[in-house]
Design a protein around this motif. Structure first.
Motif, PDB file in Angstrom:
ATOM      1  N   ASP A  74     -50.690 -36.689  67.700  1.00  0.00           N
ATOM      2  CA  ASP A  74     -50.274 -37.804  69.375  1.00  0.00           C
ATOM      3  C   ASP A  74     -49.040 -38.825  69.016  1.00  0.00           C
ATOM      4  N   CYS A  75     -48.658 -39.653  69.853  1.00  0.00           N
ATOM      5  CA  CYS A  75     -47.111 -39.776  69.885  1.00  0.00           C
ATOM      6  C   CYS A  75     -47.096 -40.225  68.695  1.00  0.00           C
ATOM      7  N   GLY A  76     -48.152 -40.968  67.916  1.00  0.00           N
ATOM      8  CA  GLY A  76     -47.465 -41.659  66.841  1.00  0.00           C
ATOM      9  C   GLY A  76     -46.789 -40.437  66.079  1.00  0.00           C
ATOM     10  N   GLY A  77     -47.438 -39.421  65.570  1.00  0.00           N
ATOM     11  CA  GLY A  77     -46.748 -37.539  65.156  1.00  0.00           C
ATOM     12  C   GLY A  77     -45.879 -37.227  65.791  1.00  0.00           C
ATOM     13  N   LEU A  78     -45.195 -37.324  66.587  1.00  0.00           N
ATOM     14  CA  LEU A  78     -43.924 -36.881  67.645  1.00  0.00           C
ATOM     15  C   LEU A  78     -43.375 -37.786  66.971  1.00  0.00           C
ATOM     16  N   ASN A  79     -43.434 -39.221  66.817  1.00  0.00           N
ATOM     17  CA  ASN A  79     -42.587 -40.195  66.523  1.00  0.00           C
ATOM     18  C   ASN A  79     -41.717 -39.966  65.412  1.00  0.00           C
TER      19      ASN A  79
END
Length: 243
Positions: A74-79
């Motif tokens: 999710d966006c946390g991993g992409l961050n």
């Protein structure tokens, strides 16, 4: 008259640190280091950052990511991936994505971040120099630069937005655990308190996370959250949904 909402348990007893559900394995290949990631990349993947930065520091020219066994991202991993890329650029290195699962591929496509992790075009398998292709004219070069600039701007804006998202997700978990609410109702409480106190969502989330460590929550926020909790308990649904 509904009974005033009360905390189910003191906030100071909650552990707001999400677990890390991913593992990494690093293998040196010449001047590059291949990092294979397995599991789930979400906000908990922040725990991997020290190890990833250490791998980057030891590499000569950068890191190649193998994300083929990542089941969820999710966006946390992409961050986390974007942060690693930024650290590499600061060192004059690069971070590329060798392979990725369909889950990661969809996220890269939706966010426009795929181009930031693209490898250079490889040469022919016999080791000879790549065949010369047509040289784009100046207009095509300018258009390509404009597209690249727009893409980087969009990803930069997305990255700033993603940096606030993990805190909001943690705050929602705090509300769920503290008041015994569902994820949807907890979101409703946060949105309602944010709107009624004219407080940005990420600032409200930071305040709730601070409360876990003993920092006081402003009285107006406490009152609005208590009212919102009482309302969702009465109606079974909030007045606002996820945006």
């Amino acid at each position: 008259m509904p009974e005033p909402a009360r905390l189910a348990q003191p906030l100071t007893r909650l552990d707001v640190r999400p677990p890390c559900l991913a593992t990494i394995e690093a293998v040196v290949e010449g001047e590059r280091t291949v990092v294979t990631c397995r599991g789930e990349l979400d906000v908990g993947a922040e725990e991997l950052e020290p190890e990833l930065y250490a791998v980057l520091d030891r590499s000569a020219t950068g890191v190649d990511l193998d994300l083929g066994e990542v089941r969820f991202c999710d966006c946390g991993g992409l961050n986390v991936l974007l942060s690693l890329r930024r650290a590499a650029l600061d060192q004059g290195k690069t971070v590329t994505v060798r392979t990725y699962s369909p889950t990661v591929g969809r996220l890269l496509d939706l966010t426009g971040a795929r181009e930031l992790f693209v490898t250079e075009q490889p040469g022919p398998p016999d080791g000879s120099a790549p065949a010369a292709g047509p040289v784009p004219d100046s207009e095509e070069q300018v258009r390509s630069m404009d597209v690249d600039q727009e893409l980087r701007l969009e990803v930069g804006q997305l990255r700033r937005a993603m940096q606030t998202r993990p805190a909001i997700d943690v705050a929602r978990g705090i509300v769920m655990a503290s008041f015994g609410l569902s994820a949807e109702d907890a979101w409703t409480v946060l949105v309602t308190a944010s709107q009624n106190t004219n407080t940005k969502m990420h600032n409200l989330a930071q305040g709730l996370m601070g409360a876990v460590h003993g920092q006081p929550v402003p009285a107006p926020v406490q009152q609005q959250m208590a009212a919102a909790v009482a309302r969702v308990r009465q109606t079974g649904q909030g007045e606002a949904g996820p945006q």
